[in-house]
Design an enzyme around this catalytic site. Structure first.
Site, PDB file in Angstrom:
ATOM      1  CD  GLU A  35       4.445   5.462  -5.773  1.00 25.73           C
ATOM      2  OE1 GLU A  35       4.571   4.747  -6.777  1.00 25.73           O
ATOM      3  OE2 GLU A  35       3.372   5.983  -5.435  1.00 25.73           O
ATOM      4  CG  HIS A  97       3.887  -0.016  -7.464  1.00 28.55           C
ATOM      5  ND1 HIS A  97       3.034  -0.848  -8.129  1.00 28.55           N
ATOM      6  CD2 HIS A  97       3.155   1.080  -7.149  1.00 28.55           C
ATOM      7  CE1 HIS A  97       1.835  -0.278  -8.218  1.00 28.55           C
ATOM      8  NE2 HIS A  97       1.875   0.899  -7.626  1.00 28.55           N
ATOM      9  CG  HIS A  99       0.381   2.982  -3.682  1.00 26.62           C
ATOM     10  ND1 HIS A  99      -0.943   2.915  -4.004  1.00 26.62           N
ATOM     11  CD2 HIS A  99       1.048   2.989  -4.856  1.00 26.62           C
ATOM     12  CE1 HIS A  99      -1.082   2.885  -5.324  1.00 26.62           C
ATOM     13  NE2 HIS A  99       0.116   2.911  -5.865  1.00 26.62           N
ATOM     14  CG  ASP A 110      -1.014   1.384  -9.693  1.00 30.82           C
ATOM     15  OD1 ASP A 110       0.069   1.648 -10.225  1.00 30.82           O
ATOM     16  OD2 ASP A 110      -1.296   1.696  -8.513  1.00 30.82           O
TER      17      ASP A 110
HETATM   18 ZN   LIG Z   1       0.530   2.439  -7.765  1.00 26.42          ZN
END
Ligand SMILES: [Zn+2]
Length: 156
Positions: A35, A97, A99, A110
């Protein structure tokens, strides 16, 4: 697709080519990719947002396949530097970010983090949260005291 809007078009949002390029660069297409994430900088134009810069992960961030742990100081320094060099015009808008899923859904962590950060903002502005999936983006605005607004791409 660079233009996004909430259903009633009260809020519009655009991503610059440079921002989309950064998202593209870190998209978790291959199984082994960790990630990634960073902060989003841009301009506030009334009810609309113009996202012009996405920072890349810094060397201090922890990047695992299902976890992105931000080391905030690195990103904050960049935000502060841009804020000063543009006379307060280019500001922190939120975070992004990745996924490893095609249509990304925010995790419980989150949602908690975003709410916490929205409440912590000193300027009272909502926080912009973006998740980069392998096919599409999840784009939402998280106000401190009301329901989040979800953006969808505007068809041209
Ligand atoms: Zn996330």
């Amino acid at each position: 697709m660079t233009a996004w809007a909430v259903t009633d078009y009260r809020h519009l949002l655009t991503f610059s080519e440079g921002v989309l390029k950064v998202f593209e660069e870190f998209r978790q297409e291959e199984a082994a990719l960790p990630e990634a994430g960073g902060i989003l900088l841009g301009y506030v134009r009334g009810d609309h947002l113009e996202v012009v810069e996405a920072t890349r992960p810094t060397a201090w961030d922890q990047r695992l396949r299902y976890l992105f742990e931000r080391f905030p100081q690195g990103h904050e320094l960049i935000a502060k530097a841009r804020w000063v060099s543009t006379g307060g015009k280019l500001r922190y808008l939120g975070e992004w970010h990745t996924h490893p899923e095609s249509i990304p859904t925010p995790s419980g962590t989150d949602l908690n983090e975003w709410e916490k950060k929205a409440r912590a903002r000193k300027d009272g502005r909502p926080m912009l949260a973006v998740i980069v999936g392998t096919d599409v983006l999840h784009v939402r605005l998280v106000p401190a005291a009301s329901d989040p607004l979800i953006f969808a791409p505007v068809e041209e």
